[in-house]
Design a protein around this motif. Structure first.
Motif, PDB file in Angstrom:
ATOM      1  N   ASN A   1       0.811  -1.219   0.000  1.00  0.00           N
ATOM      2  CA  ASN A   1       0.000   0.000   0.000  1.00  0.00           C
ATOM      3  C   ASN A   1       0.845   1.269   0.000  1.00  0.00           C
ATOM      4  O   ASN A   1       0.334   2.348   0.299  1.00  0.00           O
ATOM      5  CB  ASN A   1      -0.910   0.013   1.233  1.00  0.00           C
ATOM      6  CG  ASN A   1      -1.921  -1.110   1.180  1.00  0.00           C
ATOM      7  OD1 ASN A   1      -2.447  -1.424   0.102  1.00  0.00           O
ATOM      8  ND2 ASN A   1      -2.188  -1.734   2.317  1.00  0.00           N
ATOM      9  N   TYR A   2       2.121   1.129  -0.318  1.00  0.00           N
ATOM     10  CA  TYR A   2       3.013   2.289  -0.259  1.00  0.00           C
ATOM     11  C   TYR A   2       3.703   2.560  -1.593  1.00  0.00           C
ATOM     12  O   TYR A   2       3.974   1.647  -2.369  1.00  0.00           O
ATOM     13  CB  TYR A   2       4.085   2.077   0.822  1.00  0.00           C
ATOM     14  CG  TYR A   2       3.504   2.096   2.201  1.00  0.00           C
ATOM     15  CD1 TYR A   2       3.350   3.294   2.889  1.00  0.00           C
ATOM     16  CD2 TYR A   2       3.059   0.918   2.803  1.00  0.00           C
ATOM     17  CE1 TYR A   2       2.782   3.328   4.148  1.00  0.00           C
ATOM     18  CE2 TYR A   2       2.486   0.940   4.069  1.00  0.00           C
ATOM     19  CZ  TYR A   2       2.347   2.144   4.731  1.00  0.00           C
ATOM     20  OH  TYR A   2       1.778   2.174   5.974  1.00  0.00           O
TER      21      TYR A   2
ATOM     22  N   PRO B   1       1.924   6.487   1.853  1.00  0.00           N
ATOM     23  CA  PRO B   1       0.700   5.718   1.596  1.00  0.00           C
ATOM     24  C   PRO B   1       0.224   5.974   0.153  1.00  0.00           C
ATOM     25  O   PRO B   1       0.143   7.108  -0.293  1.00  0.00           O
ATOM     26  CB  PRO B   1      -0.294   6.301   2.603  1.00  0.00           C
ATOM     27  CG  PRO B   1       0.556   6.861   3.698  1.00  0.00           C
ATOM     28  CD  PRO B   1       1.801   7.356   3.032  1.00  0.00           C
ATOM     29  N   LYS B   2      -0.066   4.880  -0.564  1.00  0.00           N
ATOM     30  CA  LYS B   2      -0.452   4.978  -1.966  1.00  0.00           C
ATOM     31  C   LYS B   2      -1.832   5.614  -2.124  1.00  0.00           C
ATOM     32  O   LYS B   2      -2.084   6.326  -3.089  1.00  0.00           O
ATOM     33  CB  LYS B   2      -0.443   3.568  -2.564  1.00  0.00           C
ATOM     34  CG  LYS B   2      -0.595   3.528  -4.058  1.00  0.00           C
ATOM     35  CD  LYS B   2      -0.613   2.064  -4.527  1.00  0.00           C
ATOM     36  CE  LYS B   2      -1.087   1.966  -5.956  1.00  0.00           C
ATOM     37  NZ  LYS B   2      -1.393   0.561  -6.310  1.00  0.00           N
ATOM     38  N   ASN B   3      -2.721   5.319  -1.184  1.00  0.00           N
ATOM     39  CA  ASN B   3      -4.068   5.908  -1.215  1.00  0.00           C
ATOM     40  C   ASN B   3      -4.295   6.682   0.074  1.00  0.00           C
ATOM     41  O   ASN B   3      -4.944   6.196   0.992  1.00  0.00           O
ATOM     42  CB  ASN B   3      -5.118   4.811  -1.376  1.00  0.00           C
ATOM     43  CG  ASN B   3      -4.922   4.040  -2.660  1.00  0.00           C
ATOM     44  OD1 ASN B   3      -4.956   4.604  -3.754  1.00  0.00           O
ATOM     45  ND2 ASN B   3      -4.667   2.748  -2.543  1.00  0.00           N
TER      46      ASN B   3
END
Ligand SMILES: [Zn+2]
Ligand SMILES: [Zn+2]
Length: 259
Positions: free
Chosen positions: A61-62, A113-115
């Motif tokens: 998620n990163y 954080p990707k989102n």
């Protein structure tokens, strides 16, 4: 006898393969600023603006951003370093007082954080490092030693060079305020970095207006559409007045950094 020999051979093989791989992985661009970025195929376009990164890739998620932290612009703090001939400049602005530190290259790893999403509890800024600029230089919070707010014309503020940066006693070059080399080269309303919570950082101008901290929330940002996020996103702005980049903590949940 054979039962004892087999594992030994096996471990030797594993070791040999391990060495071969680490030799291939070896990063050979840690000593020169801005040597090009290796970007993973699944990295969203906006992160490709971090042109000073040596590597950008997705890990779970990163978004992982690696950089040396070396500024790609001239600074008096390159004096006496291996980059002096190309990047040293004598900073003659009145009021500028160079500190006694210099610049070294590091192996920074920023995990964003990707989102990014709003945090239910807004955490205060931990360490001084709060994000990464698009040239790969770390962004620092609004404090000098002992949590004293940085103030123009006083304390460590006077040691900020012509582009707003200076090195720590550990030779880490960083910005506490607007990286003016980036806003001059990319535009004063452009994306100039990301904070550790994954939300983007923009220059001080929006829709032709120069923002001040009073236009922003407690974390030094607000939500609206930007050139990079036409559907709207929370984003931070640099302002000329304190706290410059970030306010009383992260809007989202911070990722991590190491060096
Ligand atoms: Zn500093
Ligand atoms: Zn804005």
């Amino acid at each position: 006898m054979t039962l004892r020999k087999t594992p030994r051979l096996f471990y030797a093989l594993v070791l040999a393969i391990g060495f071969a791989f680490s030799a291939c992985d070896k990063d050979d661009d840690t000593t020169t600023p801005d040597t090009g970025t290796s970007v993973g195929t699944d990295v969203p376009d906006v992160y490709k603006k971090i042109y000073g990164a040596s590597q950008i890739y997705v890990e779970g998620n990163y978004i992982v951003v690696k950089s040396t932290g070396l500024p790609d612009h001239k600074t008096p703090y390159y004096k006496g370093t291996q980059w002096e001939s190309a990047l040293y400049v004598n900073d003659t602005r009145s009021g500028f007082k160079m500190n006694s530190n210099t610049i070294l290259s590091f192996s920074y790893v920023f995990k964003l954080p990707k989102n990014p999403t709003v945090a239910s509890t807004h955490k205060a800024l931990g360490a001084a490092t709060i994000g990464v600029a698009i040239n790969g230089v770390p962004l620092f919070n609004q404090y000098q030693m002992e949590n004293q707010l940085l103030t123009p014309g006083a304390g460590e503020y006077v040691s900020f060079d012509l582009y707003g940066g200076h090195p720590t006693p550990f030779s880490e070059y960083h910005y506490h305020i607007e990286p003016s080399y980036l806003t001059a080269s990319k535009g004063s309303s452009s994306l100039i970095g990301f904070l550790l919570d994954g939300f983007p950082l923009y220059g001080p101008v929006e829709n032709g207006k120069t923002l001040t901290s009073s236009d922003l929330d407690a974390y030094h940002g607000h939500t609206s559409a930007t050139a990079d996020y036409p559907n709207g996103i929370y984003h931070y702005h640099t302002t000329a007045d304190a706290p410059y980049i970030n306010g009383n903590g992260y809007y989202g949940t911070a990722g991590t950094w190491s060096k």
